[in-house]
Design an enzyme around this catalytic site. Structure first.
Site, mmCIF file in Angstrom:
data_model
loop_
_atom_site.group_PDB
_atom_site.id
_atom_site.type_symbol
_atom_site.label_atom_id
_atom_site.label_comp_id
_atom_site.label_asym_id
_atom_site.label_seq_id
_atom_site.Cartn_x
_atom_site.Cartn_y
_atom_site.Cartn_z
ATOM 1 N N THR A 118 0.850 -1.179 0.000
ATOM 2 C CA THR A 118 0.000 0.000 0.000
ATOM 3 C C THR A 118 0.884 1.227 0.000
ATOM 4 O O THR A 118 1.669 1.437 0.924
ATOM 5 C CB THR A 118 -0.950 0.036 1.214
ATOM 6 O OG1 THR A 118 -1.516 1.345 1.318
ATOM 7 C CG2 THR A 118 -0.219 -0.293 2.502
ATOM 8 N N ASP A 163 0.027 4.133 0.502
ATOM 9 C CA ASP A 163 -0.416 5.070 1.540
ATOM 10 C C ASP A 163 0.143 4.739 2.919
ATOM 11 O O ASP A 163 -0.028 5.517 3.852
ATOM 12 C CB ASP A 163 -1.951 5.071 1.638
ATOM 13 C CG ASP A 163 -2.609 5.666 0.412
ATOM 14 O OD1 ASP A 163 -1.902 6.297 -0.387
ATOM 15 O OD2 ASP A 163 -3.838 5.495 0.262
ATOM 16 N N MET A 203 -1.322 11.347 -2.567
ATOM 17 C CA MET A 203 -2.122 10.177 -2.225
ATOM 18 C C MET A 203 -2.334 10.085 -0.716
ATOM 19 O O MET A 203 -1.536 10.587 0.067
ATOM 20 C CB MET A 203 -1.439 8.916 -2.735
ATOM 21 C CG MET A 203 -1.503 8.777 -4.242
ATOM 22 S SD MET A 203 -0.196 7.718 -4.870
ATOM 23 C CE MET A 203 1.240 8.704 -4.537
ATOM 24 N N ARG A 225 -5.902 8.152 0.859
ATOM 25 C CA ARG A 225 -7.358 8.072 0.872
ATOM 26 C C ARG A 225 -7.899 8.190 2.301
ATOM 27 O O ARG A 225 -8.828 8.943 2.562
ATOM 28 C CB ARG A 225 -7.787 6.735 0.252
ATOM 29 C CG ARG A 225 -9.278 6.487 0.239
ATOM 30 C CD ARG A 225 -9.581 5.150 -0.414
ATOM 31 N NE ARG A 225 -9.253 5.174 -1.820
ATOM 32 C CZ ARG A 225 -10.069 5.571 -2.782
ATOM 33 N NH1 ARG A 225 -11.295 5.987 -2.469
ATOM 34 N NH2 ARG A 225 -9.704 5.553 -4.037
#
Length: 492
Positions: A218, A220, A263, A265
């Site tokens: 990921t 993130d 980025m 979310r």
């Protein structure tokens, strides 16, 4: 104890509050499995190593900062080669699949899994599943050899292709059986790892000698327990280019504003670390820290103050920040992620309208969105080393018969983590911890939240962690129940 109501968690306890959250093993449900000597003991590359193999009792603590009276707490099984393996190299038929969004380092992980299987264990049958989970039952495969993957780490993306969704457990496990695959390496984020857990449970239910092993991906950095996810280092580094460009644009004109959307979310780690690394950012907005626009102490007032004092300003905003200020979208992508509206474009227009209509003040705003440019680059040196460690560790675990696990770095050591720990929650920035305070002191931005909200946030955070019955020593010498991954004293 049940894990998601499916199978028992494997827990080992010891003296002084020691808890090992162990990972499943093939021998847990297949009796009388034969074992074999690990070929690494005859590998010239390992001849210089004092101890070839990881001791059976080696484990890694989840928390390393403790009070003198604290229990030893939760541990994970240490990753590495074992003296006995549960597969003969000739019988292994492995496959690798990549799922979800792109991330720097994907090709490096693929390459190193192939190289580890070939050169450490003599495994010569490795398949790449084309196009994510749906590639299993679409019967798309790519033969992978050291020659095929030799230079792929120099390229971004994934040579196997990827997709979101497409998870049909029955079809996938049927395909694994039909192809004679007995080692499945799954590279993906939290949704992918949840899918891997379901595949493992079905394979276990059928009593198949098939290992299911995950590598967390990921960009993130929002997967819990592990120190960081691969690709994050590269993302922070690449984000500097966009921030530098925004700063140049902003300071070159009167009342210049450079706005960069990064980025993030649900977690603002990329925005936070890129801001700290840059030193050119005046305001960082992330999903975990609410903000408001109008009125005293709001974002617009702060922008006006910065422009009057410095003549220019740079703002970094994570893609998930401020979504509560926009009309909420109920649409989801194939992975179940809520489709976010473009907060960057929305806030850019809001800033322009505020200064043109309310303040009659001319500004020059440049909006930069480098999201897909960052995702598509190859991994940097740090991430490539990390990807190598992850890949070698997951192969060692699979050959040793461990299954239903994810390989990850915990407190600087490679470990095997059961799927349920990886899938239990998302890792987020805790705005009442020190790293966010460091950012606020670097940018000198207001927190945009009241003291009451800070107190409530800390109470909620502490209350959620009390379930783990672990303590964390704070700077003032007092103990509070805070999970180690949320005390931001070091790199995430």
């Amino acid at each position: 104890m049940e894990s998601n109501g499916i199978s028992e968690q494997k827990i080992v306890t010891g003296d002084s509050g020691y808890i090992l959250q162990d990972v499943p093993h093939l021998s847990d449900y297949i009796p009388d499995l034969p074992t074999y000597s690990n070929p690494l003991q005859d590998n010239p590359a390992y001849a210089v190593v004092k101890q070839y193999f990881v001791h059976v009792d080696d484990s890694v603590p989840q928390k390393i900062v403790v009070h003198k009276d604290s229990p030893r707490g939760i541990h994970f099984r240490r990753a590495g080669p074992r003296q006995k393996i549960y597969f003969e190299p000739d019988e292994v038929r492995a496959c690798i699949v990549t799922c979800g969004g792109l991330c720097p380092g994907l090709n490096t992980v693929i390459r190193e899994i192939v190289y580890s299987l070939y050169h450490m264990y003599g495994v010569t049958r490795v398949l790449g599943i084309d196009g994510g989970y749906k590639g299993f039952y679409a019967r798309n495969t790519i033969p992978l050899t050291p020659k095929v993957v030799n230079d792929i780490h120099k390229r971004g993306g994934t040579i196997l292709g990827t997709s979101r969704g497409g998870h049909d457990t029955s079809k996938i496990v049927h395909s694994i059986q039909d192809r004679g695959i007995n080692q499945v390496y799954i590279i993906g984020g939290d949704g992918t790892q949840k899918g891997a857990s379901v595949i493992f449970e079905e394979i276990r239910r059928r009593g198949l000698k098939v290992v299911v092993a995950g590598i967390p991906k990921t960009i993130d950095n929002d997967i819990p327990v592990i120190d960081r996810s691969f690709g994050f280092d590269t993302a922070v580094e690449e984000a500097q280019r966009a921030i530098n460009a925004a700063h140049v644009e902003a300071e070159s004109v009167e009342n210049g504003i450079g706005l960069v959307k990064l980025m993030g979310r649900y977690s603002g780690f990329i925005a936070m670390y890129a801001t700290l690394a840059s030193r050119d950012v005046d305001c960082c907005l992330i999903p975990e820290s609410p903000f408001y626009l109008d009125g005293k102490g709001g974002l617009y007032e702060y922008i006006e103050k910065q422009l009057k004092e410095n003549g220019h300003m740079v703002i970094v905003i994570a893609e998930g920040a401020g979504q509560e200020l926009l009309s909420e979208s109920m649409q989801q992508d194939a992975s179940g992620n809520k489709l976010l509206q473009d907060v960057g474009l929305w806030i850019s227009q809001g800033i322009k309208d505020y200064f043109s209509k309310q303040k009659k003040m001319t500004i020059n705003l440049k909006y930069i969105d480098p999201t897909y440019m960052i995702r598509a680059v190859p991994g940097n040196a740090s991430d490539n080393v990390y990807c190598t460690l992850l890949a070698q560790s997951v192969v060692h675990g699979a050959m040793a018969g461990y299954t239903g696990f994810t390989s990850g770095l915990v407190n600087g050591r490679q470990t095997y983590i059961p799927f349920y720990r990886i899938n239990e929650k998302q890792h987020k920035v805790v705005i009442t911890d020190r790293m966010w305070a460091r950012l606020l002191s670097s940018t000198n931005q207001p927190s945009f939240i009241s003291n009451k909200e800070v107190i409530e946030d800390r109470k909620e955070h502490i209350s959620g962690e009390e379930k783990n019955e672990e303590t964390q020593l704070l700077d003032d010498g007092k103990c509070a129940d805070v999970a180690p991954e949320n005390v931001d004293d070091s790199f995430p």
